[in-house]
Design a protein around this motif. Structure first.
Motif, short mmCIF file in Angstrom:
data_model
loop_
_atom_site.label_atom_id
_atom_site.label_comp_id
_atom_site.label_asym_id
_atom_site.label_seq_id
_atom_site.Cartn_x
_atom_site.Cartn_y
_atom_site.Cartn_z
N PHE A 1 0.83 -1.20 0.00
CA PHE A 1 0.00 0.00 0.00
C PHE A 1 0.87 1.26 0.00
N ALA A 2 1.94 1.24 0.83
CA ALA A 2 2.78 2.42 0.98
C ALA A 2 3.46 2.77 -0.34
N LEU A 3 4.08 1.76 -0.99
CA LEU A 3 4.80 2.05 -2.23
C LEU A 3 3.84 2.54 -3.31
N PHE A 4 2.69 1.87 -3.38
CA PHE A 4 1.69 2.26 -4.37
C PHE A 4 1.30 3.73 -4.17
N LEU A 5 1.09 4.09 -2.91
CA LEU A 5 0.67 5.46 -2.58
C LEU A 5 1.78 6.45 -2.93
N VAL A 6 3.03 6.05 -2.60
CA VAL A 6 4.16 6.94 -2.88
C VAL A 6 4.27 7.18 -4.38
#
Lengths: 130, 316
Positions: free
Chosen positions: B250-255
């Motif tokens: 989720f974090a990488l996708f959001l970044v």
């Protein structure tokens, strides 16, 4: 050339019939066998062999590297997983106290476990005492 | 004349309906679980027949495989408490429920029936712009480029599911017979193959059915296998590395979503030329995050607070 194709077609045909027959035996075994262990035994073996035949026929029919290698990989996975899975289910069933068919004449696992501290209904039964 | 394939379809539909009925009416939860797994497998066959191999793969790996394992482990933990038979309720109430269900069924049937049989939908638009997506498989193009927003939110849902499971308690040692040599030998053989197949599915997603969810589910099956074989996780990995892996998708996708924004570009609008690299990066991390998420859900709770003293910390 044409003759070879016909021979191959017949070979594929025979393989598919054989595979389907083994699958039928597996299905009949599930329906007809009296207890978990006999059902497991005939089912696991026939399904492994039947699926092997069907996938092999599939491989010969398509004769493509991509299809053939996937079919071979599937055969390998099946040959690896089905025997172990059915062995695990059978063993777990035995150790959790599922009773054998009344006509059973020999209970080798029970004999093997008798002398040891383990027995049916014990969780950590010793592994493969021979 | 009924062709062999339509006969097959007919048998499949009848089997699916029969299974669905038996699974819903089964009093025995174990029976219902086994029927549910069978239903998932047949459902994936139905997806193949509908020419949706991507969905079929996901259904087989996630719907039948991982969900089946999750339901089985939940049954193992809570099964006995639920075994008392529920009161059937009064005839009046049952009639009310049945007529409401039939009404809904009729409404849905009418809705499906009134749809045009041939409908292009968004297919033409998707195929027209596949060149811009950076990948060749239209499904991956839609999931990770055109509608990447949906996939981003799906990852958020998975992350929330783990948070929910972890907030309920610590993972318990499942009570099952000792694994035995045969299973351990199988695990030794299968784990490298599972990693390989998972990576293959991930890579294949660019051009053919496959991708992060399928690859992740296969990798998760490896975690499930390890847990079943009694192989306990390395305690030092159960702290922040586990949490980082869980949040990474989720974090990488959001970044990425925020980083590509700017100028005239909107959220998740990849800059031209970067699409393939970014999609591969996202999918690679998603695969691991999905696998860890599903594995953690199978374990059934957060790892015990002090790994050394915890039940899962020691190796049997």
């Amino acid at each position: 050339m044409a003759g070879e194709t016909v021979i191959l077609e017949v070979f594929i045909f025979v393989l598919m019939i054989l595979g389907a027959l083994f699958m039928l035996v597996a299905a009949l075994g599930i329906l007809r066998m009296p207890d978990v262990f006999t059902r497991m035994s005939c089912n696991a073996k026939s399904v492994t062999i039947g699926l092997g035949f069907l996938l092999f026929a599939f491989m010969l029919h398509f004769r493509e590297l991509g299809v053939g290698s996937r079919a071979l990989a599937t055969i390998a996975f099946i040959a690896l997983t089905i025997p172990v899975a059915s062995h695990r289910i059978g063993r777990s069933a035995y150790l959790s106290g599922v009773s054998l068919w009344e006509g059973t004449i020999r209970d080798e696992l029970g004999e093997a476990l008798k002398g040891t501290r383990e027995g049916p209904h014990k969780e950590d039964a010793g592994d493969e005492k021979r | 004349m009924i062709s062999a394939l339509s006969l097959f379809d007919l048998v499949l539909i009848i089997l699916l309906l029969w299974l669905a009925w038996h699974l819903l009416s089964a009093r025995d939860l174990f029976r219902a679980t086994v029927l549910f797994i069978t239903y998932g497998l047949l459902m994936s066959l139905a997806w193949v027949r509908l020419k949706a191999p991507d969905v079929a793969l996901a259904e087989a790996a996630i719907g039948a495989g991982i969900t089946g394992a999750l339901v089985l482990v939940a049954l193992g933990r809570f099964g006995e408490a639920e075994s008392d038979e529920a009161e059937p309720g009064s005839l009046w109430l049952r009639g009310l429920v049945a007529s409401a269900a039939l009404g809904l069924f009729a409404l849905l049937g009418w809705a499906v029936w009134s749809l045009p049989t041939e409908m292009a939908g968004l297919k033409a638009q998707v195929f027209e712009r596949m060149g811009e997506s950076g990948v060749e498989n239209p499904v991956t193009g839609v999931l990770l480029n055109f509608r990447a927003w949906d996939t981003l939110l799906e990852m958020a849902v998975l992350f929330l599911a783990v948070l929910g499971a972890w907030s309920l308690g610590e993972a318990e040692e499942p009570s099952m017979p000792a694994p035995g040599e045969s299973l351990l030998a199988l695990v030794r053989l299968l784990i490298p193959l599972i990693v390989l197949v998972s990576g293959y599915l991930l890579w294949l997603g660019e051009t053919a059915p496959g991708g992060a969810f399928q690859g992740g589910a296969v990798l998760a099956s490896g975690f499930v296998l390890l847990l079943l074989a009694g192989v306990r996780p390395i305690p030092s990995l159960m702290g922040w590395p586990l949490r980082a892996a869980l949040g990474s998708g989720f974090a990488l996708f959001l970044v990425v979503a925020v980083a590509v924004t700017g100028g005239s570009r909107m959220l998740l609008e990849y800059p031209p030329g970067w699409e393939k690299g970014l999609i591969l990066l996202i999918e690679g991390v998603l695969t691991l995050a999905i696998a860890v998420t599903l594995g953690v859900l199978f374990a059934g709770g957060r790892p015990p607070a002090s790994p050394g003293a915890g039940k899962r910390g020691e190796k049997r």
